[in-house]
Design a protein around this motif. Structure first.
Motif: not given
Length: 301
Positions: A26-30, A137-161
């Motif tokens: 779908g339509i997503r925000t990266l 659609g929804g949210l897609t995390l990208s980068g770089g490598e999003a999991l380089t900032q793993h605390d930030f990326a994982l918190a964003m995925l949990r809160e998005a859900r």
């Protein structure tokens, strides 16, 4: 983790791109996060590689030193000077104070990287909620490598859900498996690069061996049999552009209903950014042979 704690976690984002249709359903925000453990020679987002915010200078947008020159006057270290009527930048003197970007009226001096909280990012994402509901659609995390900032990326995925936002991540797979495992628990889709099966070539072109990446891919496929997984291979001249390369990758990827595979053709759209950052583009003049992608896509299918 407490929802308020996740919402307040902060990290460094260098772009929020809306209305993407190529990076998940779908339509997503990266949301592009700074930092990457790889140094791919063909990288189209060189501004993503370093974790810290950094300056870029686009000379085509500059009003010229004669007309403006505000950045040179604002720089406290003398990193920006005027020579023969032209701006000159000595990046070895730059202390990343970003005074030049604040003074520049045209955007020629540009800052890559902004500190944002999870809440601030997801509020931006939710602005287009009507498009997600209609398109899946929804949210897609990208980068770089999003999991380089793993605390930030994982918190964003949990809160998005928690906010019922469909989630995906584009990843190179080079980090401890525990990061990928936690991400997978909060994903609707995993998009992961499998670039090459030859470890020596992988290290030559990306700076790292592929053993950890391949092991992480094997483990996530086995542990999450219901997760939608898309394996991707960017086809790069001189690196992985032979039929044998693609056959080896195709053989490695499990043939399961939840796993798909696609090839991405090499392009040079990110090349100008290297000049903006004062770096050299390593793949100058490289190109794929005519008709090659069609043959390789037949193999991938």
């Amino acid at each position: 983790m407490n929802t308020m704690i996740d919402a307040n976690v902060s990290g460094i984002v260098f772009n929020v791109q809306k209305f993407s249709v190529h990076d998940g359903q779908g339509i997503r925000t990266l949301v592009f996060l700074k930092g990457c453990p790889l140094r791919c020679k063909w990288c189209s987002n060189p501004e993503s590689q370093r974790l810290q915010p950094e300056m870029a200078f686009n000379a085509t947008r500059c009003l010229t030193a004669e007309v403006c020159g505000r950045c040179a006057r604002a720089c406290p270290t003398g990193a920006i000077t005027v020579q023969d009527g032209m701006l000159r930048i000595d990046r070895s003197l730059c202390k990343s104070c970003f005074s030049c970007a604040a003074a520049c009226p045209s955007g020629a001096q540009n800052l890559y990287g902004e500190t944002m909280t999870v809440d601030k990012v997801l509020n931006r994402v939710e602005e287009d909620g009507v498009f997600y509901s209609r398109s899946g659609g929804g949210l897609t995390l990208s980068g770089g490598e999003a999991l380089t900032q793993h605390d930030f990326a994982l918190a964003m995925l949990r809160e998005a859900r928690r906010r019922h936002i469909n989630t995906a991540i584009e990843t190179c797979g080079y980090y401890p498996y525990e990061y990928l495992q936690e991400a997978a628990r909060n994903l609707n889709m995993l998009i992961m690069d499998i670039k090459c099966m030859d470890g020596d070539k992988h290290k030559e072109f990306t700076g790292v061996d592929n053993a950890l990446i391949l092991e992480n891919f094997r483990r996530v496929c086995d542990e999450f049999p219901d997760l939608k997984i898309l394996a991707r291979t960017p086809v790069i001249p001189g690196f992985n552009d032979t039929e044998d390369d693609i056959r080896a990758i195709r053989k490695f990827i499990p043939r399961r209903d939840n796993i798909s595979y696609e090839l991405l053709a090499y392009h040079r759209m990110g090349q100008p950014k290297y000049e903006y950052l004062g770096r050299r583009y390593a793949m100058e003049g490289a190109a794929l042979a005519d008709g090659l992608m069609e043959r390789l896509r037949d193999i991938a299918r």
